[in-house]
Design a protein around this motif. Structure first.
Motif, short mmCIF file in Angstrom:
data_model
loop_
_atom_site.label_atom_id
_atom_site.label_comp_id
_atom_site.label_asym_id
_atom_site.label_seq_id
_atom_site.Cartn_x
_atom_site.Cartn_y
_atom_site.Cartn_z
N GLY A 173 0.82 -1.21 0.00
CA GLY A 173 0.00 0.00 0.00
C GLY A 173 0.85 1.26 0.00
N LEU A 174 1.92 1.26 0.80
CA LEU A 174 2.83 2.40 0.82
C LEU A 174 3.51 2.59 -0.53
CD1 LEU A 174 4.61 2.03 4.30
CD2 LEU A 174 3.14 3.92 3.57
N GLN A 175 3.89 1.51 -1.18
CA GLN A 175 4.57 1.60 -2.47
C GLN A 175 3.63 2.12 -3.55
OE1 GLN A 175 5.83 -2.46 -2.63
NE2 GLN A 175 7.39 -2.18 -1.05
N ILE A 176 2.39 1.68 -3.52
CA ILE A 176 1.42 2.18 -4.50
C ILE A 176 1.15 3.66 -4.26
CG2 ILE A 176 -0.97 1.99 -5.30
CD1 ILE A 176 -0.79 -1.01 -4.61
N GLU A 177 1.02 4.04 -3.00
CA GLU A 177 0.75 5.45 -2.67
C GLU A 177 1.93 6.33 -3.08
OE1 GLU A 177 1.09 9.10 -0.54
OE2 GLU A 177 2.33 7.33 -0.07
N ALA A 178 3.16 5.86 -2.85
CA ALA A 178 4.34 6.66 -3.19
C ALA A 178 4.53 6.77 -4.69
CB ALA A 178 5.59 6.05 -2.55
N GLY A 179 4.12 5.75 -5.45
CA GLY A 179 4.35 5.77 -6.89
C GLY A 179 3.26 6.41 -7.71
N GLN A 180 2.11 6.74 -7.10
CA GLN A 180 1.00 7.26 -7.89
C GLN A 180 1.30 8.60 -8.55
OE1 GLN A 180 -2.48 8.24 -5.58
NE2 GLN A 180 -1.31 9.10 -3.88
N SER A 181 2.12 9.42 -7.90
CA SER A 181 2.43 10.74 -8.48
C SER A 181 3.38 10.64 -9.68
CB SER A 181 3.03 11.66 -7.42
OG SER A 181 4.22 11.09 -6.88
N ASP A 182 4.07 9.50 -9.82
CA ASP A 182 5.02 9.32 -10.92
C ASP A 182 4.56 8.24 -11.90
OD1 ASP A 182 7.14 11.14 -9.91
OD2 ASP A 182 7.26 9.67 -8.28
N VAL A 183 3.26 7.97 -11.93
CA VAL A 183 2.76 6.85 -12.71
C VAL A 183 2.99 7.06 -14.21
CG1 VAL A 183 0.40 7.77 -12.94
CG2 VAL A 183 0.79 5.29 -12.97
N ARG A 184 3.05 8.28 -14.67
CA ARG A 184 3.29 8.53 -16.10
C ARG A 184 4.74 8.29 -16.48
NH1 ARG A 184 -0.78 11.11 -18.85
NH2 ARG A 184 -2.51 11.95 -17.58
N ASP A 185 5.67 8.75 -15.65
CA ASP A 185 7.09 8.62 -15.98
C ASP A 185 7.67 7.28 -15.52
OD1 ASP A 185 7.07 11.23 -16.99
OD2 ASP A 185 7.44 12.06 -14.99
N ALA A 186 7.15 6.73 -14.45
CA ALA A 186 7.66 5.46 -13.91
C ALA A 186 6.49 4.57 -13.50
CB ALA A 186 8.58 5.74 -12.71
N PRO A 187 5.77 4.02 -14.48
CA PRO A 187 4.58 3.21 -14.16
C PRO A 187 4.91 1.95 -13.36
CG PRO A 187 5.16 3.02 -16.49
CD PRO A 187 6.00 4.11 -15.93
N HIS A 188 6.16 1.51 -13.40
CA HIS A 188 6.51 0.28 -12.66
C HIS A 188 6.37 0.47 -11.16
CE1 HIS A 188 10.25 2.65 -12.61
NE2 HIS A 188 10.60 1.95 -11.54
N LEU A 189 6.41 1.72 -10.68
CA LEU A 189 6.29 1.96 -9.24
C LEU A 189 4.91 1.58 -8.72
CD1 LEU A 189 8.14 5.40 -8.91
CD2 LEU A 189 9.04 3.09 -8.56
N VAL A 190 3.91 1.65 -9.57
CA VAL A 190 2.55 1.25 -9.20
C VAL A 190 2.23 -0.15 -9.71
CG1 VAL A 190 0.09 1.78 -9.49
CG2 VAL A 190 1.73 3.63 -9.10
N LEU A 191 2.76 -0.48 -10.87
CA LEU A 191 2.41 -1.74 -11.53
C LEU A 191 2.84 -2.97 -10.73
CD1 LEU A 191 1.28 -3.18 -14.04
CD2 LEU A 191 3.58 -3.01 -15.04
N PHE A 192 4.09 -3.03 -10.30
CA PHE A 192 4.60 -4.25 -9.69
C PHE A 192 3.99 -4.54 -8.31
CE2 PHE A 192 8.29 -3.48 -12.64
CZ PHE A 192 8.01 -4.57 -13.46
N PRO A 193 3.91 -3.57 -7.40
CA PRO A 193 3.23 -3.89 -6.13
C PRO A 193 1.76 -4.21 -6.31
CG PRO A 193 3.79 -1.56 -6.23
CD PRO A 193 4.49 -2.21 -7.37
N SER A 194 1.13 -3.58 -7.31
CA SER A 194 -0.29 -3.86 -7.57
C SER A 194 -0.48 -5.29 -8.07
CB SER A 194 -0.84 -2.88 -8.60
OG SER A 194 -0.78 -1.55 -8.13
N ILE A 195 0.42 -5.75 -8.94
CA ILE A 195 0.32 -7.12 -9.46
C ILE A 195 0.52 -8.13 -8.35
CG2 ILE A 195 1.48 -8.81 -10.93
CD1 ILE A 195 1.99 -6.61 -12.95
N VAL A 196 1.55 -7.93 -7.51
CA VAL A 196 1.82 -8.87 -6.43
C VAL A 196 0.67 -8.88 -5.43
CG1 VAL A 196 3.39 -9.45 -4.57
CG2 VAL A 196 4.30 -8.63 -6.73
N LEU A 197 0.14 -7.70 -5.10
CA LEU A 197 -1.01 -7.62 -4.20
C LEU A 197 -2.21 -8.36 -4.77
CD1 LEU A 197 -2.54 -6.46 -1.75
CD2 LEU A 197 -2.93 -4.38 -3.10
N THR A 198 -2.48 -8.15 -6.05
CA THR A 198 -3.61 -8.81 -6.70
C THR A 198 -3.45 -10.32 -6.70
OG1 THR A 198 -3.96 -6.87 -8.13
CG2 THR A 198 -4.94 -8.96 -8.83
N LEU A 199 -2.26 -10.80 -7.02
CA LEU A 199 -2.01 -12.24 -7.04
C LEU A 199 -2.17 -12.86 -5.65
CD1 LEU A 199 1.06 -12.50 -9.46
CD2 LEU A 199 -1.30 -13.20 -9.91
#
Length: 323
Positions: A275-301
């Motif tokens: 949750g902290l990683q997704i929150e920290a990466g949301q502001s940079d989702v355009r330039d660094a989408p991996h900051l939201v993508l990877f923790p979201s995938i692992v959380l979903t799985l």
């Protein structure tokens, strides 16, 4: 009827698990039925690919939480270099780097531990509360059932996330790290406090259905106390639905913890949390989408793994699903 005929009749009744009057103290008339239920359920689970998918993922994430250094490829999650800030994934660093220049794979891997600790701890508390309250309400009935059911209704009126959010906001600070107002213990307790009611309802309904059975009446006639009747004869029949609920609820609690942390009322830095990683990466989702993508995938799985296992258990333990 001769003495020999009476002896033969008595022998046949004991072998069948019944008696003309009182149940034999050495025979449990529900044991064969329970054994058949679990053996049939295991046979159904072995044929269900969704169960194996969920089981493999659950084992994988559990091992990840226990020995994260193995999955982090030897990277220290706190070894950071701002020169690598938000660098994209590469062959050497599969998940890239976060904003602080820390290896993101190791951060995501270490986030599994807190999530699973909170999920399991919360479910244990939910089971303790739900089973105890449900068993007492269903067994004694009357005024006791009415009072306990109304208390459960009051908690039902408060949504899980909202109730836990308010409790964590106003919770007192303590000197014990794991149960301070933002520690894993406090988050787990807050979620458990507003999530025990369904387990209580499941156990209550099962106890009401079982307490009038012949073998319960026989145990009572033999002088068994209320505690023994509940523990030895009634609660084993409530295991199946509660087991299904428990498996699914672990996934729900993990998702709820990530939601609370994302909203700023769950775990706090420097803790590792998806949750902290997704929150920290949301502001940079355009330039660094991996900051939201990877923790979201692992959380979903992770959440999906427990829900798949719960659905498979529900189908296997329900005879109507196998008909």
């Amino acid at each position: 009827m001769t003495d020999q005929q009476q002896a033969d009749l008595r022998k046949d009744e004991i072998e069948a698990g019944t008696t003309t009057g009182l149940a034999s103290p050495s025979v449990d008339p529900t044991s064969d039925r329970q054994n058949s239920l679990w053996s049939d359920a295991w046979a159904a689970l072995k044929r269900n690919p969704l169960f194996w998918i969920g089981a493999v993922l659950t084992v994988l994430f559990t091992v990840m939480a226990i020995v994260p250094q193995v999955f982090a490829r030897g990277q220290d999650p706190r070894a950071c270099d701002l020169a690598n800030s938000r660098a994209l994934p590469s062959a050497d660093h599969w998940f890239g780097y976060d904003v602080q220049g820390c290896d993101y794979l190791s951060n995501v891997v270490y986030g599994a531990r807190n999530s699973l600790i909170i999920g399991v701890f919360a479910v244990v508390v939910i089971l303790l509360l739900g089973v105890a309250v449900g068993a007492i309400a269903g067994y004694f009935g009357g005024v006791t059932d009415g009072i306990l059911s109304r208390i459960a209704d009051i908690f039902y009126a408060l949504p899980l996330i909202l109730g836990a959010l308010v409790l964590l906001r106003v919770g007192p600070e303590t000197s014990i790290p794991i149960i301070n107002s933002r520690g894993p213990g406090a988050v787990a307790l807050a979620l458990a406090l507003f999530g025990w009611m369904t387990a209580m309802r499941l156990v209550r309904s099962q106890v009401i259905a079982v307490k009038s059975s012949d073998y319960v009446a026989a145990a009572r006639a033999m002088g068994a106390g209320n505690t023994r009747i509940l523990v030895r004869h009634i609660l084993p029949n409530a295991v199946a639905p509660v087991l299904v609920y428990t498996t699914i609820t672990i996934g729900v609690i993990i998702a709820a913890e990530a939601t609370l942390t994302y909203l700023g009322v769950g775990l706090q830095r420097p803790a590792f949390s998806w949750g902290l990683q997704i929150e920290a990466g949301q502001s940079d989702v355009r330039d660094a989408p991996h900051l939201v993508l990877f923790p979201s995938i692992v959380l979903t799985l992770t959440v999906m793994a427990f829900i798949l296992m719960g659905d498979a258990l529900r189908d296997a333990l329900d005879p109507r699903q196998r008909a």
